[in-house]
Design an enzyme around this catalytic site. Structure first.
Site, PDB file in Angstrom:
ATOM      1  N   HIS B 133       0.868  -1.181   0.000  1.00  0.00           N
ATOM      2  CA  HIS B 133       0.000   0.000   0.000  1.00  0.00           C
ATOM      3  C   HIS B 133       0.907   1.235   0.000  1.00  0.00           C
ATOM      4  O   HIS B 133       2.023   1.189   0.515  1.00  0.00           O
ATOM      5  CB  HIS B 133      -0.824  -0.065   1.296  1.00  0.00           C
ATOM      6  CG  HIS B 133      -1.880   0.989   1.439  1.00  0.00           C
ATOM      7  ND1 HIS B 133      -1.585   2.283   1.792  1.00  0.00           N
ATOM      8  CD2 HIS B 133      -3.233   0.923   1.326  1.00  0.00           C
ATOM      9  CE1 HIS B 133      -2.712   2.967   1.885  1.00  0.00           C
ATOM     10  NE2 HIS B 133      -3.727   2.167   1.601  1.00  0.00           N
ATOM     11  N   ASP B 210       3.075  -4.191   8.127  1.00  0.00           N
ATOM     12  CA  ASP B 210       1.882  -3.371   7.955  1.00  0.00           C
ATOM     13  C   ASP B 210       0.700  -4.316   8.129  1.00  0.00           C
ATOM     14  O   ASP B 210       0.362  -5.078   7.228  1.00  0.00           O
ATOM     15  CB  ASP B 210       1.918  -2.736   6.563  1.00  0.00           C
ATOM     16  CG  ASP B 210       0.572  -2.140   6.157  1.00  0.00           C
ATOM     17  OD1 ASP B 210      -0.404  -2.255   6.929  1.00  0.00           O
ATOM     18  OD2 ASP B 210       0.500  -1.585   5.043  1.00  0.00           O
ATOM     19  N   GLN B 213      -4.474  -4.890   7.197  1.00  0.00           N
ATOM     20  CA  GLN B 213      -5.435  -5.888   6.711  1.00  0.00           C
ATOM     21  C   GLN B 213      -5.259  -7.233   7.409  1.00  0.00           C
ATOM     22  O   GLN B 213      -5.986  -8.177   7.118  1.00  0.00           O
ATOM     23  CB  GLN B 213      -5.269  -6.098   5.195  1.00  0.00           C
ATOM     24  CG  GLN B 213      -5.399  -4.843   4.373  1.00  0.00           C
ATOM     25  CD  GLN B 213      -6.820  -4.302   4.342  1.00  0.00           C
ATOM     26  OE1 GLN B 213      -7.768  -5.015   4.661  1.00  0.00           O
ATOM     27  NE2 GLN B 213      -6.963  -3.043   3.978  1.00  0.00           N
ATOM     28  N   LYS B 236     -10.471  -0.464  10.499  1.00  0.00           N
ATOM     29  CA  LYS B 236     -10.658  -1.641   9.646  1.00  0.00           C
ATOM     30  C   LYS B 236     -11.056  -2.857  10.480  1.00  0.00           C
ATOM     31  O   LYS B 236     -11.201  -3.959   9.940  1.00  0.00           O
ATOM     32  CB  LYS B 236      -9.376  -1.929   8.868  1.00  0.00           C
ATOM     33  CG  LYS B 236      -9.047  -0.832   7.851  1.00  0.00           C
ATOM     34  CD  LYS B 236      -7.933  -1.246   6.938  1.00  0.00           C
ATOM     35  CE  LYS B 236      -7.265  -0.084   6.239  1.00  0.00           C
ATOM     36  NZ  LYS B 236      -8.061   0.482   5.149  1.00  0.00           N
ATOM     37  N   CYS B 374      -4.936   2.499  -3.529  1.00  0.00           N
ATOM     38  CA  CYS B 374      -3.707   3.036  -2.929  1.00  0.00           C
ATOM     39  C   CYS B 374      -2.547   2.066  -3.112  1.00  0.00           C
ATOM     40  O   CYS B 374      -1.681   1.946  -2.238  1.00  0.00           O
ATOM     41  CB  CYS B 374      -3.889   3.374  -1.455  1.00  0.00           C
ATOM     42  SG  CYS B 374      -5.036   4.705  -1.182  1.00  0.00           S
TER      43      CYS B 374
END
Lengths: 148, 416
Positions: B133, B210, B213, B236, B374
């Site tokens: 991302h 990261d 998700q 999220k 993104c």
């Protein structure tokens, strides 16, 4: 919101079979347009005969609205003077953005098929990208010819 | 119903009871029942989260770490209590390792500026992958510009998986940090981060994940992963916007200078010398997002009440069902076909631009994301300007996937 207002037969047809699609070579001027949000990219080419657009073509890739709008634009501006094109863009912009637009649809011809776009605010930029790009190309044509 | 796959949702997973916890799901959009399949962009919130935030504002709000009065104490207890909930959720060793930030993006920027920037020298390298991302690309580009270090990108393959062999060739003595997505937002690929981390550790290279998700869809144990930094966002995972977490190994956080200066991050201030606060407050300048932290804790408790493993199992069933049903759509091309995936399906339709898909689906009440997500380098790799992406959550149903499929057939009829 009725989809058939957005994707009218004229729009679907011009998306499937875009008119004046391709490169104009040689061209008096050209400009690139990019909508980074959608990834739509197009290039507008123009040839001028004095103040009039004698020929115009476009190439690129984008959504149905952006492709159809560019295709309709090329048909609409061919043979028109800069001032006539400016006035046409004012009308098209009003058509795309204002519900109470006081636009004489008969002046717009097939471009009137874009009127459904105003019900879909997220798509206005798709329809106007080609017009901004044409303006940029015409502005380039004002500049002195570069030797490079 | 598809011939290839018949859904058999776990008998103990009562999705309709779960849906009752989410007020926003019960509405019509454009005259059709809302089918919310844009969870990878942002999930929705259960009443428990909304109520935790409003009850905090109705009864307990004051500034934290300051007043001797009762409300300040309550606010402080709730805020620090939320930190413990987060620590427990990701199994960090200590609450000192849990820093409240605005979101994943801020967490990565904090590490780039406070951890990497002072260490990096010209010739040093940071490794990321082609799946990332923008939030896990641009902060590293900035710090490379500032220091003369080089950003190296591990390539991906046509399934949307990171090329491990290429990574093994690229990691070396110049590598100062490895920063990887735990799960790809654009494609859903679950990155086998364990083997990347193991290899990085052999080289003594610290690893940032990261997890934006990753956290919402499976249980994450930062100690089992053995990563050095883990970043994620509350919004999220059923929590509020504007709050997220930087997990950092204590030893690394201790050695890092503060990122922003201000109140709360200091012990004493004079014009000659200021001493910084202890972890984690050293990194929390200014009045923090107190209600956000409280909302995040409520979201975690809610997810835990269902069980992260049950969530993962159910979402995997949704994914398999969606993949089998979508195959029938004429002209569909799936983008991202890794064998291990989160419940994300990214796709294109022949001759139909993703934005037209998004508009037509919206008129059917179906909310998906269209665009580059993104992750413009991912789109460039697959040589497409954009995809349509349906991302599912545990409150989605098999019927909703049927609604998606029906709307896609309509799209094809209209524009195909």
């Amino acid at each position: 919101m009725d989809l058939k207002d957005l994707y009218r037969d004229v729009i679907v047809d011009h998306n499937r079979n875009p008119r004046n699609f391709g490169k104009l070579d040689p061209a008096d001027a050209h400009a690139d347009g990019h909508n980074p949000l959608c990834g739509d990219r197009l290039t507008m080419y123009v040839n001028l005969d004095g103040e009039r657009v004698s020929d115009t073509k476009f190439e690129g890739a984008g959504c149905a609205i952006s492709v159809a709008s560019a295709s309709l634009l090329t048909e609409a501006v061919k043979g028109k003077s800069r001032d006539e094109i400016k006035a046409l863009f004012v009308d098209v912009h009003a058509l795309l953005t204002q519900h109470d637009a006081n636009v004489d649809l008969s002046r717009l011809g097939k471009l009137a098929a874009l009127s459904g776009v105003r019900e879909f605010p997220a798509r206005v930029k798709c329809a106007s990208l080609c017009w901004h790009t044409l303006n940029a190309a015409l502005a380039h044509a004002d500049e002195p010819v570069s030797t490079e | 119903m598809s011939a290839q796959f018949t859904p058999s949702p776990a008998a103990d997973f009562d999705v309709h009871a779960i849906r009752r916890d989410f007020p926003i799901l019960h509405q019509q959009v454009n005259g059709k029942p809302l089918v919310y399949l844009d969870n990878a962009a942002s999930s929705q919130r259960p009443s428990a989260v909304i109520e935790a935030i409003s009850s905090y504002y109705e009864r307990d709000h004051a500034n934290v770490h300051r007043g001797v009065h009762t409300l300040s104490q309550r606010a402080t207890d709730a805020y620090e209590g939320a930190r413990e909930v987060v620590r427990n959720f990701i199994n960090a060793a200590d609450t000192k390792e849990i820093v409240f930030v605005r979101g994943t993006t801020e967490a990565i920027n904090l590490v780039a500026q406070s951890y990497a920037r002072p260490k990096l020298r010209p010739g040093d390298e940071i490794l990321i992958s082609g799946l990332e991302h923008h939030a896990n690309i641009v902060p590293w580009q900035l710090v490379c510009e500032q220091t003369g270090a080089t950003l190296k990108v591990i390539p991906i393959d046509l399934n949307g998986e990171i090329d491990f062999a290429a990574f093994e060739r690229m990691i070396g003595p110049r590598t100062k940090l490895l920063a990887l997505a735990h799960v790809s937002n654009a494609l859903g690929t679950i990155v086998p981060v364990e083997k990347f981390i193991a290899r990085a550790k052999q080289q003594g290279v610290p690893v940032l994940l990261d997890g934006a998700q990753g956290v919402p869809h499976s249980s994450v144990d930062v100690r089992a992963l053995d990563c050095d930094f883990y970043c994620f966002s509350a919004h999220k995972m059923c929590g509020p916007t504007g709050i997220g977490i930087l997990y950092g190994r204590q030893q690394l956080l201790e050695a890092m200078p503060p990122w922003q200066g201000g109140g709360d991050m200091i012990l004493t201030v004079s014009f000659e010398k200021t001493t910084y606060n202890q972890l984690p407050w050293k990194f929390e300048a200014g009045t923090p997002n107190i209600s956000g932290a409280i909302g995040l804790a409520a979201a975690i408790r809610y997810l835990q009440s269902i069980g992260m493993d049950r969530i993962a199992r159910y979402e995997h069933q949704l994914l398999e069902y969606a993949q089998s049903r979508l195959r029938d759509i004429p002209g569909i091309r799936m983008v991202g076909t890794a064998p291990r995936k989160a419940a994300v399906v990214s796709f294109t339709l022949d001759r139909i631009h993703p934005h037209d898909i998004g508009t037509i689906l919206d008129t059917e009440g179906v909310a998906i994301r269209t665009g580059h997500h993104c992750a413009m380098p991912v789109m460039e790799f697959f040589k497409i300007p954009a995809t349509a992406r349906a991302s599912m959550s545990f409150y989605n149903t098999f019927d909703e996937i049927d609604a998606l499929v029906k709307a896609l057939h309509r799209t094809h009829t209209l524009l195909g």
